[in-house]
Design an enzyme around this catalytic site. Structure first.
Site, short mmCIF file in Angstrom:
data_model
loop_
_atom_site.label_atom_id
_atom_site.label_comp_id
_atom_site.label_asym_id
_atom_site.label_seq_id
_atom_site.Cartn_x
_atom_site.Cartn_y
_atom_site.Cartn_z
N ILE A 141 0.81 -1.21 0.00
CA ILE A 141 0.00 0.00 0.00
C ILE A 141 0.84 1.26 0.00
O ILE A 141 0.37 2.35 -0.35
CB ILE A 141 -0.94 -0.01 1.23
CG1 ILE A 141 -2.04 1.04 1.09
CG2 ILE A 141 -0.15 0.15 2.53
CD1 ILE A 141 -3.14 0.92 2.12
N LYS A 142 2.12 1.14 0.34
CA LYS A 142 3.00 2.31 0.41
C LYS A 142 3.28 2.91 -0.96
O LYS A 142 3.79 4.05 -1.03
CB LYS A 142 4.31 1.93 1.10
CG LYS A 142 4.15 1.51 2.56
CD LYS A 142 3.59 2.64 3.41
CE LYS A 142 3.58 2.28 4.89
NZ LYS A 142 3.10 3.40 5.73
N ASP A 143 2.95 2.21 -2.03
CA ASP A 143 3.10 2.80 -3.37
C ASP A 143 2.30 4.09 -3.47
O ASP A 143 2.74 5.07 -4.10
CB ASP A 143 2.59 1.83 -4.44
CG ASP A 143 3.56 0.69 -4.72
OD1 ASP A 143 4.60 0.60 -4.04
OD2 ASP A 143 3.27 -0.12 -5.62
N ALA A 192 4.16 6.92 -1.52
CA ALA A 192 5.41 7.32 -2.17
C ALA A 192 5.13 8.14 -3.42
O ALA A 192 5.79 9.15 -3.68
CB ALA A 192 6.22 6.07 -2.53
#
Length: 414
Positions: A75-77, A80
């Site tokens: 989910i950090k895409d 970022a």
């Protein structure tokens, strides 16, 4: 009487109509193009999955947002990408000028940043605790990121991984590895509002649309707090009745903050402190300070559910055995909390959680020594009773931020 020949204009009009219908049919039959402009355009719009085993066991519909299917694997895409795009819009980053994005992370945000930096013409320098799974550090290096590991330290220490990234960014111009006239940019995922904004603008609206606006509760863990707060803020803006619940691993102070109003207070006497003095093998969620992103959504959180390591391990194995879902530690915590909430609410409710990343990044730590096999047919009672079982061992390693006694910051006291 001889038949009269059709008028030439009528024949022409009929031919034109037939031709137009044929052209329209051809357009409908032609496959519609679906081409993404780079890896960035593949981020988001992940499916919402009905987790059959948990849904069938509880009579509730338990759904998981499949963020492990993001191109960067987590989910950090989303975070970022929003951080980088915002920095570009503000003129803080310039592609292919040697600019470096610095970040302190336990791994997943670093992987997402490393991937997107390569795609958009930057370099990534990641600072990470040295006790995280080996898969994350290996992946970062394969993506071309510079990697600095540091022993776990309290947030007040200069050697804490977040503080180290901040310091390197500030000193970028003086570093021997920096290109002339290049810039250093500190992503600051824990405190930047661009984290919250990414989930308010994308994750929350996707969830609401995918379930047709029909959900009873949203359950998620918090590390930076961006996912929980951003999604909660959007969902509550659409339906104030939706219940927001924190899933918190052992050793984290956020459970106590929601349930009792304090993470822990340095002035509390030993024996009265509502804070677990234990470590956890869970990575990515759980923390012992209040970040800006968590504060943004804290008033929206109605309850918290604590999940032990053994409960998370049992849930992870259960989901593989029953659903073929091979998930990481934070996803297992989320699913266990969703299960507990479903049992509290009773049948007929719809509960949504986040499947943050896959188990492939957790082989050497969370999944170490745990094989699924075919000889043990788990049921939901095995998961719920995992805390009392000896089948899972608590091989926890240090993964929590300890705060030195006597620290009087508002971040830690009530």
């Amino acid at each position: 009487m001889a038949d009269r020949a059709p008028h030439p204009l009528l024949l022409l009009a009929a031919g034109a109509a037939v031709g137009a219908l044929a052209a329209l049919a051809a357009l409908r039959l032609r496959p519609r193009e679906d081409i993404r402009n780079g890896i960035e355009d593949c981020i988001g719009n992940t499916p919402l999955i009905r987790i059959r085993s948990l849904s069938d066991a509880t009579g509730c519909e338990i759904l998981g947002k499949a963020e492990f299917l993001e191109p960067g694997g987590s989910i950090k895409d989303r975070v970022a990408l929003n951080i980088i795009r915002t920095a570009e819009e503000q003129g803080l980053l310039r592609p292919y000028a040697g600019d470096v994005v610095y970040e302190g992370t336990v791994g997943s945000t670093g992987v997402s940043l490393a991937m997107l930096c390569r795609a958009r013409g930057y370099l990534a320098h990641i600072c990470m605790p040295d006790d995280q799974s080996r898969e994350k550090s290996s992946l970062l290096l394969k993506l071309g990121a510079a990697l600095t590991t540091t022993p776990p330290a309290p947030i007040v220490s200069p050697t804490h991984f977040v503080n180290l990234a901040r310091a390197l960014s500030a000193a970028h111009a003086t570093l021997p590895t920096s290109a002339p006239a290049s810039r250093g940019y500190f992503a600051d995922q824990f405190e930047t509002p661009h984290n919250f904004a990414a989930h308010f603008a994308t994750t929350g609206p996707e969830i609401y649309a995918q379930c047709g606006g029909r959900l009873s509760a949203f359950v998620a863990g918090a590390g930076t707090g961006g996912t929980l707060s951003g999604v909660a803020a959007y969902l509550k803006s659409r339906d104030a009745r939706i219940r927001i619940v924190l899933a918190d691993p052992q050793g984290s102070g956020l459970y106590n903050k929601i349930k009792h109003g304090v993470l822990f207070s340095p002035t509390e006497k030993e024996g009265t402190r509502r804070r677990s003095q234990v470590d956890t093998i869970v990575e990515g969620i759980g923390i012992n300070r209040l970040t800006r992103n968590f504060r943004l959504g804290r008033p929206l959180v109605a309850d918290a559910i604590r999940v032990s390591d053994v409960e998370a391990l049992a849930m992870a194995r259960f989901l593989v055995e029953k659903d073929g879902l091979f998930l990481g530690s934070s996803s297992a915590v989320n699913c266990f909390a969703a299960l507990k909430l479903a049992l509290q609410l009773g049948p007929g409710h719809r509960i949504i959680t986040i499947l943050c990343d896959s188990g492939t990044r957790h082989l050497s730590k969370f999944w170490k020594g745990m094989e699924v096999g075919a000889s043990w047919d788990m049921d939901i009672a095995d998961v719920l009773g995992a805390g009392k079982a000896t089948r899972f061992s608590e091989t926890a390693e240090h993964n929590r931020e300890e705060v030195p006694p006597g620290l009087g910051s508002d971040e830690f006291a009530a």
